[in-house]
Design a protein around this motif. Structure first.
Motif, PDB file in Angstrom:
ATOM      1  N   CYS A 150      23.804   6.755  22.382  1.00  0.00           N
ATOM      2  CA  CYS A 150      24.622   5.750  22.992  1.00  0.00           C
ATOM      3  C   CYS A 150      26.111   6.087  22.808  1.00  0.00           C
ATOM      4  CB  CYS A 150      24.575   4.618  22.016  1.00  0.00           C
ATOM      5  SG  CYS A 150      25.285   4.596  20.430  1.00  0.00           S
TER       6      CYS A 150
ATOM      7  N   CYS B 262      22.818   3.310  18.127  1.00  0.00           N
ATOM      8  CA  CYS B 262      21.331   3.957  18.116  1.00  0.00           C
ATOM      9  C   CYS B 262      21.163   4.731  16.962  1.00  0.00           C
ATOM     10  CB  CYS B 262      21.161   4.791  19.557  1.00  0.00           C
ATOM     11  SG  CYS B 262      22.402   6.208  19.623  1.00  0.00           S
TER      12      CYS B 262
ATOM     13  N   CYS C 145      26.707   9.932  13.800  1.00  0.00           N
ATOM     14  CA  CYS C 145      25.501   9.974  13.422  1.00  0.00           C
ATOM     15  C   CYS C 145      24.789  11.333  13.506  1.00  0.00           C
ATOM     16  CB  CYS C 145      24.567   8.915  14.352  1.00  0.00           C
ATOM     17  SG  CYS C 145      24.369   9.547  16.174  1.00  0.00           S
TER      18      CYS C 145
ATOM     19  N   CYS D 173      29.497   6.154  18.246  1.00  0.00           N
ATOM     20  CA  CYS D 173      29.707   6.522  17.072  1.00  0.00           C
ATOM     21  C   CYS D 173      30.728   7.697  16.902  1.00  0.00           C
ATOM     22  CB  CYS D 173      28.928   6.850  16.156  1.00  0.00           C
ATOM     23  SG  CYS D 173      27.582   8.241  16.911  1.00  0.00           S
TER      24      CYS D 173
HETATM   25  S1  FES Z   1      25.028   8.165  19.374  1.00  0.00           S
HETATM   26 FE1  FES Z   1      24.351   6.175  19.105  1.00  0.00          FE
HETATM   27  S2  FES Z   1      25.234   5.898  17.119  1.00  0.00           S
HETATM   28 FE2  FES Z   1      25.724   8.021  17.356  1.00  0.00          FE
END
Ligand code: FES
Length: 98
Positions: free
Chosen positions: A64, A59, A79, A67
């Protein structure tokens, strides 16, 4: 420098050294850490603790958790971080699953 990554770096400017899984990477200072790692060719950020499936940023906005990385012993979302000199990062400690 051409990498095996399908992502292109669009930023130029000063680069700093960070350590990823014991390997030194030169990344653009101040850039988004998840994007910089992807552009450097990192394809697997963590593994799903249940299935073991490899995960990578999806995302890029903190929703999400695909990462997740470990920074200074703390699991963080790549992220949501910026590249800075001397980061020592790795995949989160794998925890047992079914
Ligand atoms: S929380 Fe989704 S890419 Fe970082």
């Amino acid at each position: 420098m051409k990498t095996a990554s399908p992502f292109l770096e669009i930023e130029s400017g000063p680069r700093v050294d960070v350590t990823w899984e014991g390997k030194t990477l030169s990344l653009p200072e101040g850039s988004n850490l998840a994007a910089a790692l992807l552009a450097a060719g990192v394809e697997v950020f963590r593994h799903n603790p249940v299935s073991g499936a490899p995960r990578a940023p999806f995302c890029m906005m903190g929703a999400c958790f695909d990462c997740l990385i470990e920074l200074d012993g703390v699991t963080r979302q790549a992220c949501m971080l910026e590249v800075s000199e001397g980061l020592v990062i790795s995949r989160p400690s794998e925890q047992g699953g079914a």
